[in-house]
Scaffold this motif. Structure first.
Motif, PDB file in Angstrom:
ATOM      1  N   LEU A  34       0.836  -1.197   0.000  1.00 18.03           N
ATOM      2  CA  LEU A  34       0.000   0.000   0.000  1.00 18.03           C
ATOM      3  C   LEU A  34       0.871   1.247   0.000  1.00 18.03           C
ATOM      4  O   LEU A  34       2.025   1.218   0.451  1.00 18.03           O
ATOM      5  N   LYS A  35       0.300   2.339  -0.497  1.00 13.49           N
ATOM      6  CA  LYS A  35       0.997   3.628  -0.451  1.00 13.49           C
ATOM      7  C   LYS A  35       1.459   3.895   0.980  1.00 13.49           C
ATOM      8  O   LYS A  35       0.696   3.726   1.926  1.00 13.49           O
ATOM      9  N   GLY A  36       2.736   4.266   1.128  1.00 12.16           N
ATOM     10  CA  GLY A  36       3.298   4.568   2.445  1.00 12.16           C
ATOM     11  C   GLY A  36       4.028   3.397   3.081  1.00 12.16           C
ATOM     12  O   GLY A  36       4.834   3.601   3.989  1.00 12.16           O
ATOM     13  N   GLN A  37       3.757   2.165   2.630  1.00 19.40           N
ATOM     14  CA  GLN A  37       4.428   1.009   3.219  1.00 19.40           C
ATOM     15  C   GLN A  37       5.900   0.964   2.808  1.00 19.40           C
ATOM     16  O   GLN A  37       6.268   1.388   1.711  1.00 19.40           O
ATOM     17  N   PHE A  38       6.715   0.426   3.709  1.00 18.98           N
ATOM     18  CA  PHE A  38       8.135   0.236   3.428  1.00 18.98           C
ATOM     19  C   PHE A  38       8.377  -1.163   2.877  1.00 18.98           C
ATOM     20  O   PHE A  38       7.866  -2.151   3.407  1.00 18.98           O
ATOM     21  N   ILE A  39       9.172  -1.228   1.819  1.00 19.64           N
ATOM     22  CA  ILE A  39       9.646  -2.501   1.277  1.00 19.64           C
ATOM     23  C   ILE A  39      10.924  -2.886   2.023  1.00 19.64           C
ATOM     24  O   ILE A  39      11.186  -4.055   2.279  1.00 19.64           O
ATOM     25  N   LEU A  40      11.687  -1.855   2.388  1.00 18.85           N
ATOM     26  CA  LEU A  40      12.947  -2.041   3.101  1.00 18.85           C
ATOM     27  C   LEU A  40      13.167  -0.838   4.004  1.00 18.85           C
ATOM     28  O   LEU A  40      12.863   0.289   3.618  1.00 18.85           O
TER      29      LEU A  40
END
Length: 194
Positions: A34-40
């Motif tokens: 989702l928008k705003g989530q961190f992948i790393l």
């Protein structure tokens, strides 16, 4: 899994058999963020090299003063991760965060060596991708100290026309190494000059 965009991208570099495509599919991770989530997050070890199927991400470093320094944006058909952390399996210097709802195809560190053995041409493919990324990084360094802020913005606008409309101006300013006020001034000058 929406693998076709990745296969289309890979076909510019290598040709895969049906068997190799099936094997590749069995090893990949497909994930929606989702928008705003961190992948790393900075300090974590990067476990995945990520191909962007849809969406937009930013790669950035937060310094000791809490200032954000954006080094890259990634949109469809681009790659995103902290390659230094991924290759060395050491803590990441960068964060990767979604600016839009984003879909990724992810190659895990644990399976990539296995894929290289099973599909040797993948090693050549990734070598070419990493070489291109290295060259782009070197050229960006040169532009950062040899071009004016206005010239850097014009280069960004010409080189990445699909990105400018998708991200806030303050992020473009961070990427260019200038303040958002200075970017507004540059854009005003450009309007007057037209």
């Amino acid at each position: 899994m929406k693998i076709q965009p990745l296969l289309d991208y890979m076909s510019k570099y290598i040709s895969l058999t049906d068997h190799e495509v099936t094997l590749l599919k069995s090893k990949l991770v497909y994930r929606k963020y989702l928008k705003g989530q961190f992948i790393l997050q900075q300090g974590d070890v990067c476990k995945y090299a990520c191909f962007v199927v849809s969406g937009c991400t930013k790669t950035f470093h937060v310094d000791e003063q809490g200032l954000e320094h954006i080094i890259m944006f990634s949109i469809e058909d681009w790659w995103t991760s902290d390659m230094g952390s991924f290759i060395t399996q050491t803590p990441a210097d960068f964060n990767v965060q979604c600016l839009e709802n984003t879909e990724l195809i992810m190659f895990s560190y644990d399976t990539i060596e296995e894929l290289y053995r099973q599909i040797p041409k993948l090693e050549r493919f990734f070598r070419q991708i990493i070489e291109r990324a290295f060259v782009a990084s070197q050229k960006r360094i040169i532009r950062s100290f040899s071009l004016s802020a206005k010239e850097r913005f014009l280069y960004f606008r010409n080189q990445y026309p699909k990105i400018e409309q998708r991200i806030p101006q303050y992020m473009i300013a961070s990427y260019l190494g200038i303040t958002k006020e200075f970017l507004s001034k540059i854009k005003s000058q450009l309007i007057i000059e037209q």
